[in-house]
Write an enzyme that holds these catalytic residues in place. Structure first.
Site, short mmCIF file in Angstrom:
data_model
loop_
_atom_site.label_atom_id
_atom_site.label_comp_id
_atom_site.label_asym_id
_atom_site.label_seq_id
_atom_site.Cartn_x
_atom_site.Cartn_y
_atom_site.Cartn_z
N TRP A 63 0.84 -1.20 0.00
CA TRP A 63 0.00 0.00 0.00
C TRP A 63 0.86 1.24 0.00
O TRP A 63 2.07 1.18 0.27
CB TRP A 63 -1.01 0.00 1.14
CG TRP A 63 -0.49 -0.18 2.55
CD1 TRP A 63 0.75 -0.63 2.94
CD2 TRP A 63 -1.22 0.05 3.75
NE1 TRP A 63 0.82 -0.69 4.31
CE2 TRP A 63 -0.37 -0.28 4.83
CE3 TRP A 63 -2.50 0.49 4.02
CZ2 TRP A 63 -0.77 -0.16 6.17
CZ3 TRP A 63 -2.89 0.60 5.34
CH2 TRP A 63 -2.03 0.28 6.40
N ASN A 64 0.26 2.37 -0.30
CA ASN A 64 0.97 3.64 -0.44
C ASN A 64 0.23 4.77 0.26
O ASN A 64 -1.00 4.73 0.38
CB ASN A 64 1.07 4.03 -1.92
CG ASN A 64 1.69 2.96 -2.78
OD1 ASN A 64 2.88 2.68 -2.67
ND2 ASN A 64 0.89 2.32 -3.63
N HIS A 71 -6.62 19.94 -7.36
CA HIS A 71 -6.73 20.25 -8.78
C HIS A 71 -5.59 19.63 -9.59
O HIS A 71 -5.11 20.22 -10.54
CB HIS A 71 -6.86 21.75 -8.99
CG HIS A 71 -8.08 22.32 -8.32
ND1 HIS A 71 -9.22 22.65 -9.01
CD2 HIS A 71 -8.36 22.52 -7.01
CE1 HIS A 71 -10.15 23.07 -8.15
NE2 HIS A 71 -9.64 23.01 -6.94
N HIS A 75 -9.66 16.02 -12.74
CA HIS A 75 -10.28 16.47 -11.50
C HIS A 75 -11.54 17.30 -11.72
O HIS A 75 -11.84 17.73 -12.83
CB HIS A 75 -9.26 17.24 -10.64
CG HIS A 75 -8.90 18.59 -11.16
ND1 HIS A 75 -7.91 18.78 -12.09
CD2 HIS A 75 -9.39 19.82 -10.90
CE1 HIS A 75 -7.81 20.07 -12.37
NE2 HIS A 75 -8.71 20.73 -11.66
N ASP A 77 -13.99 20.55 -10.42
CA ASP A 77 -13.99 21.89 -9.79
C ASP A 77 -15.36 22.15 -9.18
O ASP A 77 -16.37 22.09 -9.89
CB ASP A 77 -13.73 22.98 -10.84
CG ASP A 77 -12.27 23.09 -11.26
OD1 ASP A 77 -11.45 22.29 -10.82
OD2 ASP A 77 -11.98 24.01 -12.07
N HIS A 81 -14.45 26.82 -5.41
CA HIS A 81 -13.09 27.03 -5.94
C HIS A 81 -12.88 28.47 -6.39
O HIS A 81 -11.78 29.00 -6.30
CB HIS A 81 -12.87 26.07 -7.12
CG HIS A 81 -11.55 26.21 -7.80
ND1 HIS A 81 -10.36 26.33 -7.12
CD2 HIS A 81 -11.21 26.21 -9.13
CE1 HIS A 81 -9.36 26.41 -7.99
NE2 HIS A 81 -9.84 26.35 -9.20
N HIS A 209 -14.25 29.59 -15.11
CA HIS A 209 -14.33 29.56 -13.65
C HIS A 209 -15.33 30.60 -13.13
O HIS A 209 -16.18 30.30 -12.30
CB HIS A 209 -12.94 29.81 -13.04
CG HIS A 209 -11.99 28.66 -13.22
ND1 HIS A 209 -11.32 28.43 -14.39
CD2 HIS A 209 -11.62 27.66 -12.37
CE1 HIS A 209 -10.57 27.34 -14.25
NE2 HIS A 209 -10.73 26.86 -13.04
MN LIG Z 1 -9.39 22.88 -11.26
#
Ligand SMILES: [Mn+2]
Ligand SMILES: [Mn+2]
Lengths: 260, 260
Positions: A63-64, A71, A75, A77, A81, A209
């Site tokens: 495992w990690n 972002h 991904h 938004d 944001h 955005h």
């Molecule tokens: Mn973004």
């Protein structure tokens, strides 16, 4: 929809009658991230730290741990944001109603234009001509801009010049129109952000955005395999991590496509 | 399934004719994580670092970086997580076929038993009695163990005693039987892991991990809202992050429930 219909849906997925296309880029340290001017805070690249790998640190398990930005990579938004969405209700990834995570998608193919001009901008005129061919964009749909940007090597993907990134995106008026005239759920791209590389120079700056998040709409970016989607008719599953008051998150984005 | 059927499905989600129930715990620094004996490597808790919040670090935007373990919070276990699954094909979160991320679920309510006995174990006998009432568990289904553990405060949730955690889970023979006799997709729980708190003492140790991952099946844990699911008929969407060779990942888990 009835319970038998819902189970038919699941059966269609497992039989392949509905095809599931993965629109997600692999999270790895090499994948490009957005680079802001140095006076601003920066998004973290993906970094993995191995905890154990069937060894003295954990004999039966691998495992990690990892560090990542909200972002980074493919991904989502959320409205919080952006300053334009900061006071909206249910504006963070943990408070958005979960039914918003499943929605139809319209895919506008501007791959040839983007290849010809890395600063290509999607306009209202262009969307209207798409609608003439494929029908009206229905309220509550995602709109994805196909540019084939995901097929580029990392250098050409970021496409950084002396004056910043040169990558395609939407014109300011087009985003405003998609929200106000078509009531879309959000806007998705193959590039590093939902906005064009030069969108800091637009009016308003970063219009995807500003307008999307200002009206409680969402963004998806770093998408891939958009060339496998029909212009209309696919359904997208895009459910971000439930980060407390998160502004976004890496996520798995799936598209469902009917076989006939 | 036809294209109109698929769009009807999306419409049913947005209209509420299909209800979407969020089975995900909120990712926050406080949420309990698994604690191994100190000689082993440890899973990282969720840690958020603010990059900017509409301030000099980023005037128009708010965002965060974060550190997390692949097995922190509500998360998915891939076969590569366990030594028994280490050489299987498509055993990591980035290589599992994406159609596996949508599947029906059977929910076995053992909440009263688990309240009475925190070391309650799900047995084959108990599953068979569930099947008498609800019908056979179909191949390719998730099986979720409802314990109402998600309703506990964090201390009672971890339920650590001098000899380790005391939390319910499956008996070794029950996991083996679910894989071999019912060909399930995976096993999900409300507790910190898919195995019982005392499963290090079982034969084999951690049987849910050993048998499920050894046969290429998956795990889900730290689930919540299982009390909102029917015993049969819901469909689960559980798509992990596409971490390169990842052993698992935090994710958003959604259940779809038909209204009639
Ligand atoms: Mn973004
Ligand atoms: Mn795990």
């Amino acid at each position: 929809m009835s319970a038998p219909d819902l189970l038919s849906f699941a059966k269609a997925v497992s039989s392949g009658a509905i095809r599931v296309v993965d629109l997600t880029q692999t999270l790895s340290p090499e994948f490009p991230i957005i680079a802001l001017p140095p006076e601003f805070g920066q998004c973290a690249p993906f970094r993995l730290e191995e905890i154990s790998r069937y060894d003295e640190r954990g004999p039966a398990w691998y495992w990690n741990n990892f560090t990542v930005g909200e972002h980074t990579g493919t991904h989502f938004d959320a409205p919080i944001h952006w300053v334009s969405g900061k006071d909206l209700p249910n504006n963070a990834v943990d408070t958005i109603a979960p039914e918003k995570f499943i929605a139809p998608v319209c895919v506008i193919d501007c791959s040839a234009d983007s290849t010809a001009d890395p600063d290509f901008l999607l306009t209202v005129e262009r969307i209207e001509s798409w609608e003439k061919q494929h029908g009206r964009i229905e309220a509550g749909s995602w709109v994805f801009l196909r540019t084939d940007w995901s097929k580029r090597d990392y250098k050409a993907y970021a496409n950084l010049k002396e004056d910043g990134a040169h990558t395609p995106g939407p014109a300011a008026e087009a985003v405003k129109w998609l929200v106000e005239e078509r009531d879309v759920l959000g806007f998705g791209t193959e590039t590093i952000g939902t906005d064009a590389g030069q969108a800091h120079l637009f009016n308003p700056p970063f219009p995807a955005h500003f307008f999307m998040h200002g009206k409680g709409r969402y963004g998806l970016q770093c998408l891939t395999n958009l060339d496998q989607l029909p212009a209309k008719g696919a359904v997208v599953v895009a459910a971000p991590l439930k980060i407390k008051q998160g502004s976004g998150s890496p996520l798995r984005v799936l598209a469902l496509i009917a076989s006939k």
